[in-house]
Scaffold this active site. Structure first.
Site, mmCIF file in Angstrom:
data_model
loop_
_atom_site.group_PDB
_atom_site.id
_atom_site.type_symbol
_atom_site.label_atom_id
_atom_site.label_comp_id
_atom_site.label_asym_id
_atom_site.label_seq_id
_atom_site.Cartn_x
_atom_site.Cartn_y
_atom_site.Cartn_z
ATOM 1 N N LYS A 56 0.700 -1.214 0.023
ATOM 2 C CA LYS A 56 0.113 0.094 -0.044
ATOM 3 C C LYS A 56 0.708 1.376 -0.123
ATOM 4 O O LYS A 56 1.789 1.453 0.847
ATOM 5 C CB LYS A 56 -0.954 -0.068 1.138
ATOM 6 N N ASP B 85 -2.679 10.377 3.945
ATOM 7 C CA ASP B 85 -3.928 9.772 4.169
ATOM 8 C C ASP B 85 -4.804 10.802 4.658
ATOM 9 O O ASP B 85 -4.633 10.689 6.003
ATOM 10 C CB ASP B 85 -4.111 8.389 4.492
ATOM 11 N N LYS C 260 -10.210 12.895 8.075
ATOM 12 C CA LYS C 260 -9.689 12.561 9.512
ATOM 13 C C LYS C 260 -9.596 13.469 10.330
ATOM 14 O O LYS C 260 -9.422 14.770 9.857
ATOM 15 C CB LYS C 260 -8.175 11.747 9.348
ATOM 16 N N ASP D 40 1.530 6.005 5.736
ATOM 17 C CA ASP D 40 0.608 5.269 5.197
ATOM 18 C C ASP D 40 1.288 4.860 3.809
ATOM 19 O O ASP D 40 0.515 4.032 3.164
ATOM 20 C CB ASP D 40 -0.719 5.750 4.878
ATOM 21 N N ASP E 58 -12.464 7.256 3.652
ATOM 22 C CA ASP E 58 -11.061 6.779 4.494
ATOM 23 C C ASP E 58 -10.649 5.444 4.521
ATOM 24 O O ASP E 58 -9.533 4.946 4.982
ATOM 25 C CB ASP E 58 -11.133 7.419 6.003
ATOM 26 N N ARG F 28 -7.792 -0.356 0.847
ATOM 27 C CA ARG F 28 -8.158 -1.707 0.073
ATOM 28 C C ARG F 28 -8.602 -1.214 -1.140
ATOM 29 O O ARG F 28 -8.547 -2.130 -2.143
ATOM 30 C CB ARG F 28 -9.349 -2.051 0.810
HETATM 31 N N1 BES Z 1 -4.337 4.258 7.029
HETATM 32 C C1 BES Z 1 -5.484 4.238 7.670
HETATM 33 C C2 BES Z 1 -5.265 3.276 8.775
HETATM 34 C C3 BES Z 1 -4.336 3.387 9.893
HETATM 35 C C4 BES Z 1 -4.881 4.390 10.766
HETATM 36 C C5 BES Z 1 -3.153 3.103 10.172
HETATM 37 C C6 BES Z 1 -4.297 4.761 12.072
HETATM 38 C C7 BES Z 1 -2.368 3.501 11.160
HETATM 39 C C8 BES Z 1 -3.107 4.235 12.232
HETATM 40 C C9 BES Z 1 -6.617 3.647 6.921
HETATM 41 O O1 BES Z 1 -6.500 4.109 5.476
HETATM 42 C C10 BES Z 1 -7.890 3.974 7.456
HETATM 43 O O2 BES Z 1 -7.968 5.299 7.681
HETATM 44 N N2 BES Z 1 -8.544 2.940 7.936
HETATM 45 C C11 BES Z 1 -9.980 3.503 8.588
HETATM 46 C C12 BES Z 1 -10.757 2.380 7.901
HETATM 47 C C13 BES Z 1 -12.308 2.540 8.467
HETATM 48 C C14 BES Z 1 -12.734 3.742 7.860
HETATM 49 C C15 BES Z 1 -13.166 1.412 8.083
HETATM 50 C C16 BES Z 1 -9.541 3.082 10.019
HETATM 51 O O3 BES Z 1 -8.858 2.199 10.386
HETATM 52 O O4 BES Z 1 -10.228 3.874 10.726
HETATM 53 ZN ZN ZN Z 2 -4.816 4.624 4.657
HETATM 54 MN MN MN Z 3 -7.724 5.829 5.235
#
Ligand code: BES
Ligand code: ZN
Ligand code: MN
Length: 495
Positions: free
Chosen positions: A266, A271, A278, A289, A348, A352
């Site tokens: 990835k 992000d 966020k 990220d 967010d 995936r």
């Molecule tokens: N890059 C983030 C995941 C992440 C969050 C990695 C904090 C490390 C620390 C990912 O793109 C994301 O935002 N995931 C969301 C998914 C949710 C919207 C289903 C998350 O984990 O909150």
């Molecule tokens: Zn992310």
């Molecule tokens: Mn995200």
């Protein structure tokens, strides 16, 4: 300056060096190297053990300056903790602390006897490799975006010689290659996102390919991806002025007709969350990220530098997730490269969305023997496993076992989470084949389930490295994980 490592058979009392490194356990128990120093130097270590100046506490360090009877200018005495509970993790920690102490001394080189310390269940090649990797890790400094400092007149640590047997040499060769991969991954991930954008990562990959005969690189730009139908990946990048790139590195180390192994990482260079923005505090961490991309590129570099007799591809979707008038939005329905349609319920959950197209592309283009992706995919994985283990998901028990074992060997550990079909219904959508989020339960697993829909028929595993790719806090640096795990897995595949 990168550390140089070498291997020599040396005696602690006669080594000509600015510093000799030896270990002592708690309760005054000396390693054989420490005992030799002690007797050559007229009891200099035992005296300090008796006075309590040397505790032997794990990771503690004491410097003896100009000890009589020694050829070395200094002796660095490192605490190993209790011998009874001494294990692989302690060995690694002690090697890091020793290196930290060395970097604080005004010396340019040292001879270490730590790789000689017995570790239950590990051979001398493992000890040498682990000691060198730990030293390289501890000596790493991020300096790319500081005002250049005036060169100090003090010498800086540039080389460590390990005293060990010649059979351990493979361990050192591997360490040098893996350290290069780890350093590459850390540096790339630590860079700010205004420098490390999709085009920058692509340039790095192209440069690496140009310097290696057996490596080639293809980069698809957003127009080419559009023609090919990367509808999911391109949606994520639509809000950014930095256009997406799809990077594919190929290494031919085996027979030219052999199917490759594939690593996919990835590469979200920043992000923001997109329209599902966020919160502000902590958002700066989302420059990491692209940790999965950095990790697979690092492992690829390590494999090439080791000259592994395998074929390997490394595919990186590099994309920035920004809010903008042109951004994709919650409720958009995307058509992925595979043809599967996706309802976006949260912009967010973008990782995936770029990975599904990259995985489809990798499977179609390369028909890999096995395909591993690494991604800072979910906050839920950090909640589940904390910052110590990466989350491993796979429907293939044998592949999962291989990866868990590579993690144990390198102390870059992963822990398996289930990908049972029971979880798949959480991704049901009323408007498309699949939704991009699965609700509040089991967030790491439903993200894995999402990817599993795009890897049917493939030998595939997913590593969620959201907790392990970087260290917490203001000064938290990229860790270079999972380069050691992936490099070990590839070593094991090369047989
Ligand atoms: N890059 C983030 C995941 C992440 C969050 C990695 C904090 C490390 C620390 C990912 O793109 C994301 O935002 N995931 C969301 C998914 C949710 C919207 C289903 C998350 O984990 O909150
Ligand atoms: Zn992310
Ligand atoms: Mn995200």
């Amino acid at each position: 300056m990168t550390l140089q490592f070498s291997l020599a058979s040396a005696a602690p009392e006669t080594a000509e060096t600015p510093c000799v490194v030896v270990g002592v356990y708690e309760n005054g128990l000396l390693t054989s190297a420490a005992a030799r120093v002690d007797s050559a130097a007229g009891g200099a270590i035992k005296r300090q053990v008796e006075s309590g100046d040397i505790s032997g506490k794990a990771g503690s360090t004491t410097v003896l300056f100009a000890p009589e009877g020694m050829h070395a200018k200094r002796v660095l005495v490192v605490g190993l903790g209790s011998q009874k509970s001494f294990d692989a993790a302690r060995f690694q920690k002690v090697c890091m602390e020793a290196t930290r102490a060395l970097t604080r001394l005004p010396i340019d080189s040292a001879v270490s006897f730590l790789a000689d310390v017995e570790v239950p269940g590990r051979d001398s090649a493992w000890r040498l490799r682990t000691a060198a990797l730990a030293a390289d890790h501890a000596a790493y400094r991020y300096t790319a975006t500081f005002k250049p400092r005036e060169k100090s007149s003090q010498p800086e640590l540039t080389s460590i010689t390990f005293a060990s047997d010649e059979q351990a040499r493979t361990g050192l060769d591997q360490a040098i290659a893996i350290a290069e991969g780890v350093r590459f991954a850390r540096e790339l991930a630590n860079l700010p996102p205004n420098i490390c954008n999709p085009a920058y990562i692509a340039d790095q990959a192209v440069q690496f390919a140009e310097s290696n005969e057996k490596v080639s690189c293809t980069v698809l730009d957003h127009e080419e991806m559009d023609q090919l139908g990367f509808g999911s990946l391109l949606a994520v990048g639509r809000g950014s002025a930095n256009h997406p790139k799809l990077i594919a590195l190929e290494y031919i180390g085996g027979a030219s007709d052999e199917k490759p192994y594939a690593l996919v990482g990835k590469g979200i260079t920043f992000d923001t969350g997109g329209i599902s923005l966020k919160p502000g505090p902590g958002m700066e961490e989302m420059k990491f990220d692209m940790g999965g991309a950095a990790g697979v590129l690092g492992a690829f570099i390590a494999a090439v530098k080791m000259g592994l007799k395998i074929n390997l591809v490394c595919v990186v979707p590099a994309v920035e997730n920004m809010p903008d008038g042109n951004s994709y939005r919650p409720s958009d329905v995307l058509t992925s490269l595979s043809g599967i349609t996706i309802e976006v319920l949260n912009t967010d959950a973008e990782g995936r969305l770029i990975l599904c197209d990259a995985l489809t592309y990798t499977a179609q283009t390369f028909q890999p023997k096995a395909m591993i992706d690494a991604a800072t995919l979910t906050g839920a994985c950090v909640i589940a496993l904390g910052k110590h283990a990466s989350g491993l998901m796979s429907k293939h028990d044998d592949l999962a076992a291989e990866l868990l074992s590579a993690g144990e060997t390198t102390l870059d550990r992963a822990w398996r989470l289930p990908l049972w079909d029971d979880y798949q219904t959480q991704l049901d959508s009323g408007f498309a084949d699949i939704a991009n989020i699965g609700g509040k339960n089991a967030g790491a697993i439903t993200a894995g389930c999402f990817l599993s829909r795009f890897t049917e028929g493939q030998r595939w595993a997913h590593l969620d490295i959201a907790g392990t790719a970087w260290d917490e806090g203001r000064k938290g640096l990229a860790t270079g994980r999972p380069v050691p795990l992936l490099a070990q897995w590839l070593i094991d595949r090369a047989g």
